[in-house]
Structure formats: C-alpha cells, structure tokens
Scaffold this active site. Structure first.
Site, PDB file in Angstrom:
ATOM      1  N   GLY A 267      65.420  42.331 -12.602  1.00 48.63           N
ATOM      2  CA  GLY A 267      66.032  41.554 -13.673  1.00 48.63           C
ATOM      3  C   GLY A 267      64.978  41.179 -14.699  1.00 48.63           C
ATOM      4  CD  GLU A 304      61.432  36.223 -13.967  1.00 46.54           C
ATOM      5  OE1 GLU A 304      60.304  36.306 -13.445  1.00 46.54           O
ATOM      6  OE2 GLU A 304      62.468  36.525 -13.352  1.00 46.54           O
ATOM      7  CD  GLU A 326      60.391  35.818  -6.536  1.00 43.01           C
ATOM      8  OE1 GLU A 326      61.176  35.082  -7.161  1.00 43.01           O
ATOM      9  OE2 GLU A 326      59.550  36.539  -7.107  1.00 43.01           O
TER      10      GLU A 326
HETATM   11  N1  SER Z   1      59.223  38.618  -9.298  1.00 40.25           N
HETATM   12  C1  SER Z   1      60.432  38.994  -9.981  1.00 40.25           C
HETATM   13  C2  SER Z   1      61.298  37.775 -10.041  1.00 40.25           C
HETATM   14  O1  SER Z   1      61.875  37.392  -9.090  1.00 40.25           O
HETATM   15  C3  SER Z   1      61.102  40.114  -9.290  1.00 40.25           C
HETATM   16  O2  SER Z   1      62.456  40.101  -9.346  1.00 40.25           O
HETATM   17  O3  SER Z   1      61.331  37.118 -11.001  1.00 40.25           O
HETATM   18 ZN    ZN Z   2      61.107  35.324  -9.085  1.00 41.33          ZN
END
Ligand code: SER
Ligand code: ZN
Length: 523
Positions: A267, A304, A326
């Site tokens: 994404g 992000e 994550e």
């Molecule tokens: N590191 C990336 C995210 O999760 C990969 O999808 O934002």
């Molecule tokens: Zn991420």
C-alpha cells in the site's frame, strides 16, 4: 526452474551480525537501458560478535557484479566468491572500506523489489529484502548505517531526483545530465533506503514543529494527478501534530516527502523522509473519491508518517519482530483516526476486520503468533495477524496500563532505544519498567497463535448478596502449537442494579485476568 531449497530461518538461531556498517556512500547512474550502482561501505568487526575472523558475507539477488575493491584496491576474481545470493570475502581486516559496483536493469524488474521503473519513473522498494537487489550488502535490519546518496540521470527525463534525508548538493553534468546528493544523518537499516527519479510535479507546504522548526513538506505525483494531493497533505499535517501531542514525537529531518507511484507492491512504504505510496493510497478528488477513500488515505498517510518513530528511529532487530513496528503503528494510526474522526465508527471497523478476517487467519492453516518462531519467506508474513492482531495486543497493554502509564512506557521505549534495532520483548519491558506492572504472562500473546475463547458463567447468591463470575479461557490448537497456556487479558466488567452498594468480586482465573473492580453491584 528454481531448484534451490527454501531454508527455514529460526528466531532461536538469531546471531548478531559479524560486521557492522557505519556509513554507506551510494552513487546511482541512471540510464534508459540500466543503472550502475557504486556503493562504498565503511565496515568494522562487530565487537559484540563472537565470530573472530569471520568471512564477510554480503547478501545479493539477481545482481551483475562489475567490481569489488577493498580499501581502494580492486579484488581479483579469486579473492572473493559470488554465489548468486551472496558475495563472500574470506579474509578481511577488522576495519575497512569496501567498494562494490553493480549493474541493474530496472526497466526489466517486474518483481517491484529493489530498483524498478514504473511509467518511466525510477523507484525503489526495499522492505523486507529488496536492498540486496540493488547492491551487495548485509541486508538485515540490525545493521544500521548513515547513508549518503548521489543520483545522476538525464535532466529532461528525470528532472526530479529524490532519496532519504536532506538534499545537500546538486548540479549539472555533461550530456544533458544532472545530479542531486542526499544525506540522511539518522542511522537506518537498508530496508528504509529509497530512491525516486522521474518527471514529477510537487505540491508543497510547511509544518512548524512543536519546537518551532519549519519542515518542508512535499508530495510528488505525475503531472496528470497534480490536483489530487490536497487531502493527503492535510492528513499529513494532522498526523504530524497528533504525534507531537499524543506521543511527544517531533519530526526530525528538514524535509518530508511523499511520492505516488502506480506500480507498487505494498500500500505504502515508510522509507526515511521519503514515503512511497501506491497512487490509490494517496490521490483523491472530491469528484471521484468516496468518504471511505478519504478516510483510508488519511489513515495510511498517518500510518507511514508514524513509522518515523515506531519503525525508523527505533527499528526491528530481525524480521520476527515485524509486529514491533507494524502492530504498534497500526495501533497508533487507529487511535489517530478515532481522535480525528468517530471513535465508535473506527472501533467497529477495527473489530469487524479482526473478527471476519484475522480470526479466520488464526483458525486456519496459516495461523501464526504475532512474533513467529520461524519463517521461510518473510514476504508471506505481512499478515493481518502481524498488523491487526499485533495492534490489538498493543491496545491491550494500553488498556491494562491506562493512557498515562502507557505514554510513560512509550516515552521510555523511544528514549531507551532511539537509534537501535530491538525486539517486541524490549517494547514490553519498557512498558513494564515505566508502569511497574508485571507483564510476564502477557508476553504469551507474542508467542502463541490462535484466538482465545472465553467462557463466562455467573451466579448470584441473594442471601449473602454475593455475585460470582467465573471466566475460563481456552486457546484452540494451531499448526505446531497445542496445549497452550492461558493469556493475561483485560476484562472490563460493570454491574447495574436498582439498589447500588459496594460489591465483592471473585476471580477464579485471577492470574490471567486483570479486572477493573466495579464500583457498584446489584444488591
Ligand atoms: N512497511 C509497510 C507498511 O506497513 C509495508 O506495508 O507501511
Ligand atoms: Zn506499516
């Protein structure tokens, strides 16, 4: 035909890297028919490694090696071994400079890992193991280095040349070419490296941080999408402010960039200072996008951005720890969405996704703990379990500690581990140390797969005025895991009645449960 046997990588076999890299100096020469990458690494023996005189083994994938030099002296073919997946130099000094030159064909790279071209634009994706498709390198997140990147390309085809950090130099070269040099002062793992080169237009804005620094914000898109980045820019500014207010996290570089790319495996990606997005996750206009699309863009832009601290400044020691960045970052972005939108709607959305998709994953052949014990291919582990269940595990810590102690814990985590590559256990430890709470039993959430099932029964003794609640927890067997231990789980309870007076509460599974004592109960 692929003949190599997939290898199982185990958490229990983790070893610190034998060599560390302090600085990475990259020079990219970009052409229509390929790209030449000059990489110079300053390498030293890792004082924490017990491997004395270990050979230097660098990862690589589909690379055409043109040159290797050690301390400026070119090595002959017999001085190293190139196995297709590794470059091995048997004898190296304790400290040295290594230069590697590779030739790539980004225009033929359809894996979209490493350096590739999308609609004429050069672009990278290095998480999890894409950097090894660019140059030979110890491509593991616990090798953190400072990067300096010079990009050279044709000025008319690629007027925009971007990489991580701050731009420190630029100029014209012969034959209509030009260059820009970027310097990232923060040590980072190779998976956060990024490069973009193309004919892009930008939307520009500024953000003044809590300490009064002005940050240059830029979103780069193809000219046809120039009018579609306003919402992403607004979302970014909201996210930056929120991270300051809720987590005390200020942005660190002078510039923050987002680039929208049509061909992108994920994404979006949190590369340091240069986030790269699938166009669908950043572009929106009132005429064509739904409310849902606007909300999705806001949460992905925030996700992000939040990685700048939860993932980049403090990163993962190895890929078993993926949920460290994550799970925590999904928790952060859903709290942000709840704060700037409707908390109830956001919670329903989270819970629905968990119950419909993650519970199914947990109940199927792919069930795995949020910190897996082994993997063969890390790209298969970007799962709902790592992301969504990982976020719920962090949410449970937040519930158990309460917002103030949780914030104390996150402050300690960021301060203690700034610039380090750490584990989920370090995260839990910081929460424990800051709060004084014992999370020993809670750690099972990281090790055990499967969705716990709670059986709740109750009885009320009217004569003694005592209400008894019995809660039993079981966790179904999952591939490779049986007879699981009960997990520490927050359990909120409230009793309502006509006449209110203080009550006594009996918890039979008291070690696993921490209940909030109700203030009143049925009499
Ligand atoms: N590191 C990336 C995210 O999760 C990969 O999808 O934002
Ligand atoms: Zn991420």
């Amino acid at each position: 035909m692929r003949t190599e046997q997939p290898k199982t990588i185990r958490l229990s076999e983790y070893k610190v890297p034998a060599y560390l890299v302090d600085t990475v100096d990259l020079r990219f020469e970009l052409f229509d028919d390929g790209a030449r990458v000059h990489s110079t690494l300053s390498v030293r023996l890792n004082p924490e490694s017990s491997e004395v005189s270990a050979p230097l083994a660098l990862d690589g994938d589909s690379l055409k090696l043109e040159k290797v030099a050690l301390n400026g002296k070119e090595l002959a073919a017999g001085d190293y071994e190139e196995t297709g997946k590794q470059l091995v130099i048997a004898k190296v000094p304790d400290q040295f400079e290594l230069t590697v030159v590779t030739w790539l064909e980004p225009q033929n790279n359809t894996r979209l890992e490493g350096l590739y071209r999308s609609s004429g634009m050069f672009c990278t994706q290095c998480e999890a193991e894409g950097f090894r498709c660019i140059t030979y390198f110890p491509d593991r997140p616990d090798v953190m280095a400072r990067y300096r990147t010079r990009i050279e390309a044709d000025k008319s085809a690629c007027p925009v040349l971007l990489s991580n950090g701050n731009d420190v130099d630029q100029g014209d070269l012969e034959n209509g070419r030009h260059f820009v040099t970027w310097e990232d002062p923060f040590p980072k793992p190779s998976y956060l490296f990024a490069l973009v080169a193309g004919d892009l237009v930008e939307k520009q804005d500024t953000f003044t941080t809590c300490s009064g620094r002005d940050i240059d914000l830029r979103i780069f898109v193809e000219p046809r999408n120039a009018t579609k980045c306003e919402h992403a820019m607004d979302s970014l500014k909201r996210a930056m402010r929120w991270d300051e207010e809720v987590y005390g996290r200020e942005y660190d570089l002078d510039i923050f960039m987002i680039v929208a790319v049509d061909d992108f495996n994920m994404g979006a990606m949190e590369n340091k200072g240069l986030n790269i997005f699938n166009s669908s996750c950043v572009l929106a206009s009132q005429e064509t996008a739904t409310d849902l699309a606007f909300q999705r863009i806001e949460s992905i832009v925030a996700h992000e951005y939040f990685h700048n601290w939860s993932g980049n400044r403090v990163t993962c020691r190895d890929w078993f720890q993926l949920s460290l960045k994550e799970g925590f970052t999904v928790f952060r972005d859903s709290t942000f969405s709840a704060d700037v939108g409707s908390p109830t709607v956001k919670r329903i959305e989270n819970v629905t996704l968990l119950r419909t998709a993650q519970f199914a994953e947990d109940a199927g052949p792919m069930a795995h703990p949020i910190r897996p014990a082994s993997y063969m291919e890390i790209t298969n582990f970007y799962t709902l379990t790592i992301y969504e269940k990982g976020a719920e595990v962090v949410r449970m810590i937040h519930t158990l500690l309460g917002p103030e102690l949780f914030r104390k814990g996150s402050d300690l985590y960021f301060e203690r581990h700034d610039g380090q590559a750490v584990t989920t256990d370090d995260f839990v430890k910081a929460m424990e140390d800051a709060s004084g709470r014992d999370l020993t039993q809670f750690r099972l959430w990281y090790e055990q797969a499967g969705t716990p099932v709670l059986k709740v029964s109750d009885e009320y003794d009217a004569e003694q005025g005592v209400y008894r609640l019995t809660i039993q927890q079981s966790i179904p067997d999952t591939p490779g895991q049986t007879d699981k231990k009960p997990q520490h789980i927050p359990f909120a309870l409230g009793l309502l009645g006509a006449v209110v007076k203080p009550c006594r509460l009996f918890l039979k599974a008291v070690r696993m449960l921490r209940a909030r004592q109700p203030s009143a109960c049925l009499s």
